[in-house]
Design a protein around this motif. Structure first.
Motif: not given
Length: 352
Positions: A271-276, A336-341
């Protein structure tokens, strides 16, 4: 350059517990006391990457070999009390179904042990404080517990009075290593894992200083420096290879940390990564909007706001998420913006 890459894996035990000799002796003392009095556990505490797990696993393995006791290492992060009992039963040599009623599990563990001793090493046990999991496990005769956590004061404050009493006097805190100490540890790994003369003592001390004495980060930086040297066709590690190794090492550690986290943590992370960037209030709102869809057909159920805050603290401790103050609100973002769960929240939200 890299002769034995497995030497740098987190799962590979160290050649010895260098510069932890006093902690080793204290844990051995506590294990002996647990065998004789059955009223004393141990609490291993300290920041990530300082060797808590290595200490617990190595000492318990040697103790079990010498005295013939059983022991089980359990990753407790994100587990329920029932799951801990099932892991203990299986580790003690018993069998139990995943759907066995929780109220039958203590008796099942008692029958499996049949009067024998069992030491449980509960790793990453921050979440189980206050759940009475430790109290219920130690109520079974012969079961003794070693807890591993990050913040001992917080853990004990949330624990039940009986558990606090059980762990009273059993607290072992590990600090970060000094520069010379960590350089010694890195030298041991280099001697086994790299070709001869691949790295200098000065470079090892530089790494140890730059990672502020965190063993895991130092070991992964040494590995990354060797990988970069190979890519650049260097015959040994150059200073420039070390300079460029830190971010690669941190990225590798973050990836491993994220992969090790249970579902709840990864939902919040995604959720945090998706929002930026997202405030704490917005994060809770979005979680509650998607929880029904995301948790559908899963054994897990959505967690409370308090539990979410604990999970966010873990994400920060694992260097996956950062938090800053913004006009009386907390603002979260990923490191790390490009690190996906690996959880496709956007797709799940869009299709429901």
């Amino acid at each position: 350059m890299i002769r034995r890459p497995e030497v740098f894996d987190d799962e590979t035990p160290p050649p010895d517990l260098r510069h932890r000799e006093a902690h080793v002796q204290e844990l051995i003392r506590l294990l002996h006391r647990a065998r004789s009095d059955h009223d004393q556990g141990a609490l291993l505490a300290g920041p990530s990457g300082v060797g808590k797990t290595a200490l617990g696993r190595t000492v318990l393995q040697e103790f079990a070999r010498e005295f013939g006791t059983r022991w089980v290492w359990i990753q407790a992060l994100g587990t329920t009390t029932g799951e801990l009992f099932r892991e203990a039963i299986r580790g003690a040599g018993g069998t139990v179904a995943d759907n066995a009623p929780n109220d039958e599990l203590p008796a099942r563990l008692r029958e499996t042990l049949a009067g024998e001793e069992l030491f449980l090493l509960l790793d990453e046990a921050d979440d189980i404080a206050g759940t009475d999991a430790v109290g219920q496990l130690t109520s079974v005769p012969g079961v003794e517990i070693v807890v591993i956590c990050h913040e001992p004061d917080d853990w004990l404050a949330r624990a039940e009075s009986g558990v606090r009493q059980y762990l009273h006097g059993g607290r072992i805190e590990l600090d970060r290593f000094g520069v010379d100490e960590l350089a010694d540890i890195l030298r041991d790994r280099a001697r086994v894992g790299l070709v001869d003369n691949a790295v200098t003592r000065d470079q090892l001390e530089t790494i140890a200083d730059d990672v502020a004495g965190v063993a895991r980060e130092g070991i992964q930086t040494l590995r990354a420096a060797a990988e970069i040297a190979v890519e650049r066709e260097h015959g040994r590690i150059y200073d420039a290879d070390v300079d460029d190794a830190y971010e690669r090492a941190r990225a590798s550690i973050r990836k491993a940390n994220l992969r090790s986290l249970p579902f709840h943590h990864r939902v919040l992370y995604e959720l945090i990564r998706d929002a930026g960037e997202i405030t704490g209030r917005e994060l809770h709102q979005q979680y509650e909007e998607i929880e029904e869809q995301v948790y559908a057909n899963r054994e897990r159920t959505p967690i409370s706001r308090r539990d979410r805050r604990n999970k966010l603290d873990k994400l920060r401790a694992y260097d996956l998420v950062e938090r800053e103050r913004l006009d009386h609100r907390w603002l979260y973002s990923t490191k790390q913006k490009n690190l996906s769960s690996g959880i496709e929240l956007v797709t799940e939200m869009a299709t429901n």
